[in-house]
Motif scaffolding. Structure first.
Motif, PDB file in Angstrom:
ATOM      1  N   VAL A  98     -76.781 -70.788 -59.430  1.00  0.00           N
ATOM      2  CA  VAL A  98     -76.357 -69.688 -58.566  1.00  0.00           C
ATOM      3  C   VAL A  98     -74.903 -69.863 -58.154  1.00  0.00           C
ATOM      4  N   VAL A  99     -74.152 -68.773 -58.223  1.00  0.00           N
ATOM      5  CA  VAL A  99     -72.789 -68.716 -57.701  1.00  0.00           C
ATOM      6  C   VAL A  99     -72.757 -67.599 -56.664  1.00  0.00           C
ATOM      7  N   LEU A 100     -72.468 -67.959 -55.430  1.00  0.00           N
ATOM      8  CA  LEU A 100     -72.425 -67.028 -54.309  1.00  0.00           C
ATOM      9  C   LEU A 100     -70.969 -66.657 -54.044  1.00  0.00           C
ATOM     10  N   LEU A 101     -70.660 -65.371 -54.125  1.00  0.00           N
ATOM     11  CA  LEU A 101     -69.297 -64.876 -53.966  1.00  0.00           C
ATOM     12  C   LEU A 101     -69.163 -64.224 -52.584  1.00  0.00           C
ATOM     13  N   LEU A 102     -68.293 -64.781 -51.744  1.00  0.00           N
ATOM     14  CA  LEU A 102     -68.151 -64.325 -50.361  1.00  0.00           C
ATOM     15  C   LEU A 102     -66.770 -63.713 -50.142  1.00  0.00           C
ATOM     16  N   HIS A 103     -66.756 -62.441 -49.844  1.00  0.00           N
ATOM     17  CA  HIS A 103     -65.521 -61.654 -49.821  1.00  0.00           C
ATOM     18  C   HIS A 103     -64.750 -61.805 -48.521  1.00  0.00           C
ATOM     19  N   GLY A 104     -63.543 -61.243 -48.539  1.00  0.00           N
ATOM     20  CA  GLY A 104     -62.672 -61.256 -47.371  1.00  0.00           C
ATOM     21  C   GLY A 104     -62.505 -59.880 -46.766  1.00  0.00           C
ATOM     22  N   PHE A 105     -61.611 -59.786 -45.781  1.00  0.00           N
ATOM     23  CA  PHE A 105     -61.236 -58.527 -45.134  1.00  0.00           C
ATOM     24  C   PHE A 105     -60.075 -57.913 -45.897  1.00  0.00           C
ATOM     25  N   PRO A 106     -60.032 -56.602 -46.059  1.00  0.00           N
ATOM     26  CA  PRO A 106     -60.939 -55.560 -45.591  1.00  0.00           C
ATOM     27  C   PRO A 106     -61.859 -55.054 -46.696  1.00  0.00           C
ATOM     28  N   THR A 107     -62.158 -55.905 -47.653  1.00  0.00           N
ATOM     29  CA  THR A 107     -62.853 -55.459 -48.847  1.00  0.00           C
ATOM     30  C   THR A 107     -64.351 -55.747 -48.777  1.00  0.00           C
ATOM     31  N   SER A 108     -64.959 -56.016 -49.900  1.00  0.00           N
ATOM     32  CA  SER A 108     -66.403 -56.196 -50.010  1.00  0.00           C
ATOM     33  C   SER A 108     -66.668 -56.899 -51.337  1.00  0.00           C
ATOM     34  N   SER A 109     -67.893 -56.851 -51.809  1.00  0.00           N
ATOM     35  CA  SER A 109     -68.195 -57.417 -53.124  1.00  0.00           C
ATOM     36  C   SER A 109     -67.395 -56.725 -54.226  1.00  0.00           C
ATOM     37  N   HIS A 110     -66.824 -55.593 -53.912  1.00  0.00           N
ATOM     38  CA  HIS A 110     -65.949 -54.882 -54.850  1.00  0.00           C
ATOM     39  C   HIS A 110     -64.833 -55.791 -55.366  1.00  0.00           C
ATOM     40  N   MET A 111     -64.374 -56.747 -54.556  1.00  0.00           N
ATOM     41  CA  MET A 111     -63.268 -57.606 -54.978  1.00  0.00           C
ATOM     42  C   MET A 111     -63.657 -58.492 -56.158  1.00  0.00           C
ATOM     43  N   PHE A 112     -64.974 -58.659 -56.391  1.00  0.00           N
ATOM     44  CA  PHE A 112     -65.439 -59.532 -57.469  1.00  0.00           C
ATOM     45  C   PHE A 112     -65.898 -58.762 -58.711  1.00  0.00           C
ATOM     46  N   ARG A 113     -65.656 -57.468 -58.722  1.00  0.00           N
ATOM     47  CA  ARG A 113     -66.190 -56.631 -59.800  1.00  0.00           C
ATOM     48  C   ARG A 113     -65.725 -57.084 -61.182  1.00  0.00           C
ATOM     49  N   ASN A 114     -64.510 -57.618 -61.277  1.00  0.00           N
ATOM     50  CA  ASN A 114     -63.980 -58.032 -62.579  1.00  0.00           C
ATOM     51  C   ASN A 114     -64.316 -59.483 -62.918  1.00  0.00           C
ATOM     52  N   LEU A 115     -64.567 -60.302 -61.903  1.00  0.00           N
ATOM     53  CA  LEU A 115     -64.921 -61.697 -62.140  1.00  0.00           C
ATOM     54  C   LEU A 115     -66.380 -61.846 -62.565  1.00  0.00           C
ATOM     55  N   PRO A 160     -68.528 -60.324 -64.545  1.00  0.00           N
ATOM     56  CA  PRO A 160     -68.917 -60.347 -65.964  1.00  0.00           C
ATOM     57  C   PRO A 160     -68.529 -61.626 -66.695  1.00  0.00           C
ATOM     58  N   SER A 161     -67.484 -62.311 -66.239  1.00  0.00           N
ATOM     59  CA  SER A 161     -67.060 -63.525 -66.931  1.00  0.00           C
ATOM     60  C   SER A 161     -67.946 -64.720 -66.602  1.00  0.00           C
ATOM     61  N   LEU A 162     -68.834 -64.572 -65.643  1.00  0.00           N
ATOM     62  CA  LEU A 162     -69.734 -65.658 -65.246  1.00  0.00           C
ATOM     63  C   LEU A 162     -71.193 -65.361 -65.552  1.00  0.00           C
ATOM     64  N   ALA A 163     -71.529 -64.083 -65.687  1.00  0.00           N
ATOM     65  CA  ALA A 163     -72.927 -63.673 -65.649  1.00  0.00           C
ATOM     66  C   ALA A 163     -73.723 -63.992 -66.909  1.00  0.00           C
ATOM     67  N   ASP A 164     -73.083 -64.434 -67.979  1.00  0.00           N
ATOM     68  CA  ASP A 164     -73.870 -64.804 -69.158  1.00  0.00           C
ATOM     69  C   ASP A 164     -74.696 -66.050 -68.896  1.00  0.00           C
ATOM     70  N   ARG A 165     -74.196 -66.934 -68.037  1.00  0.00           N
ATOM     71  CA  ARG A 165     -74.865 -68.205 -67.780  1.00  0.00           C
ATOM     72  C   ARG A 165     -75.279 -68.389 -66.326  1.00  0.00           C
ATOM     73  N   TYR A 166     -74.539 -67.794 -65.411  1.00  0.00           N
ATOM     74  CA  TYR A 166     -74.737 -68.048 -63.990  1.00  0.00           C
ATOM     75  C   TYR A 166     -75.399 -66.857 -63.305  1.00  0.00           C
ATOM     76  N   HIS A 167     -76.214 -67.185 -62.321  1.00  0.00           N
ATOM     77  CA  HIS A 167     -76.864 -66.169 -61.489  1.00  0.00           C
ATOM     78  C   HIS A 167     -75.903 -65.855 -60.344  1.00  0.00           C
ATOM     79  N   VAL A 168     -75.222 -64.742 -60.447  1.00  0.00           N
ATOM     80  CA  VAL A 168     -74.135 -64.402 -59.529  1.00  0.00           C
ATOM     81  C   VAL A 168     -74.644 -63.449 -58.455  1.00  0.00           C
ATOM     82  N   ILE A 169     -74.345 -63.780 -57.200  1.00  0.00           N
ATOM     83  CA  ILE A 169     -74.755 -62.969 -56.059  1.00  0.00           C
ATOM     84  C   ILE A 169     -73.538 -62.723 -55.186  1.00  0.00           C
ATOM     85  N   ALA A 170     -73.238 -61.451 -54.917  1.00  0.00           N
ATOM     86  CA  ALA A 170     -72.052 -61.092 -54.126  1.00  0.00           C
ATOM     87  C   ALA A 170     -72.457 -60.094 -53.048  1.00  0.00           C
TER      88      ALA A 170
END
Length: 325
Positions: A64-81, A83-93
């Motif tokens: 599991v990789v937990l992605l924790l965003h900053g201000f003033p954004t949301s999980s939207h900040m990880f939208r491009n990252l 896909p580069s992890l999701a083939d192997r890792y369980h990504v939660i944002a």
């Protein structure tokens, strides 16, 4: 031409030019290079009666990789990252309450605090069944993630730190007016922070310190500002600016966690960030001397223009330190 037709022609050409053994190898190479794009699920969980939105991708049984965003954004900040992890890792944002697609209850009815956010992320991970995770912490994500680490230090398999502060050195001049608000708590000093939720400030966070602004999508600040402009949201953000003061006394505990648990850590820091400047990056090495430090020539939201540099570094780190083959 369709993808299938192009693939057929390539295979036919290979068959003419190569013996059967080479043909099999060519087919295998083409198939391997045609990896399907990651499927991202947009889910919600109800925690304390509040809908909490999160993005989820990758194998359910993956690390599991937990992605924790900053201000003033949301999980939207990880939208491009993601896909580069999701083939192997369980990504939660997740989106914290008041951000992204999560509910934003009235600030008089809901405690907008970093302690509360850590509890809610903890509850979310419990619902998902994630008992161990690497954390990507950025901006607000750092105190949320580090509070979570204090609750469950044994669950943290690694840290990806991107302009996320845990040291006094990282609170520079930008924070002086906010510190004044922390000391007084007055309505006057609260009102003085309202500029931080304006369109000008939102755009500034994405463009300041970036060498080539043409690489930054305007969708970022348009998206974030639309959410900031929801009725009552400015009061939510002002509550959080004030509550940030509660993180600073915890810095020694965060640092003790680093020293005692020694989680594998990679630090990727935009050196031109006005909010969390480069001096906040280097003190991590006092407590995590084995951490991998990369200083990037960009600003606050480094993923927006440095993804091509960051994604391979993050993936390599996770493959070596979190889930080695």
């Amino acid at each position: 031409m369709t993808k299938q037709l192009i693939l057929s022609l390539m295979l036919a050409g290979a068959a003419i030019a190569a013996p059967s053994g080479a043909m099999a190898a060519t087919t295998q190479q083409i198939t391997a290079s045609s990896t399907a794009p990651a499927t991202v699920h947009y889910r919600t969980a109800t925690i304390e009666g509040v809908k909490m939105a999160y993005r989820e991708a990758g194998p359910a049984d993956g690390p599991v990789v937990l992605l924790l965003h900053g201000f003033p954004t949301s999980s939207h900040m990880f939208r491009n990252l993601i896909p580069s992890l999701a083939d192997r890792y369980h990504v939660i944002a997740p989106d914290y309450p008041g951000f992204g697609e999560s509910d934003a209850p009235d600030h008089k009815q809901f405690a907008y605090s970093f302690a509360h956010y850590a509890d809610m992320v903890d509850a979310l991970m419990g619902q998902i069944g994630a008992q161990r995770y690497a954390m990507y912490v950025m901006d607000y994500g750092a105190p949320v993630g580090y509070r979570l680490a204090l609750k469950h230090p044994e669950r943290v398999s690694g840290l990806i730190v991107q302009n996320g502060n845990a040291y006094d050195e990282g609170l520079g001049a930008f924070w002086d007016p906010i510190k004044t608000y922390w000391k007084s708590g007055s309505a006057k000093d609260r009102a003085a922070q309202a500029w931080l939720v304006t369109p000008k400030a939102t755009k500034f966070q994405y463009t300041d310190g970036v060498r080539d602004v043409s690489r930054i999508s305007p969708d970022n600040w348009v998206h974030d500002q639309a959410l900031l402009d929801r009725p009552g949201n400015s009061e939510i953000q002002l509550d959080l600016f004030y509550d940030y003061r509660t993180n600073v006394p915890l810095y020694p505990q965060f640092q003790q966690f680093f020293r005692e648990r020694k989680p594998p850590t990679i630090i990727l820091w935009g050196k031109n960030d006005t909010i969390f400047p480069e001096p906040g990056a280097h003190p991590y090495l006092r407590d995590l001397p084995e951490a991998e430090l990369h200083i990037l020539d960009t600003g606050h939201f480094a993923l927006e223009d440095k993804l091509d540099e960051m994604a391979p570094l993050i993936r390599d780190f996770l493959d070596r330190k979190v889930a080695p083959r």
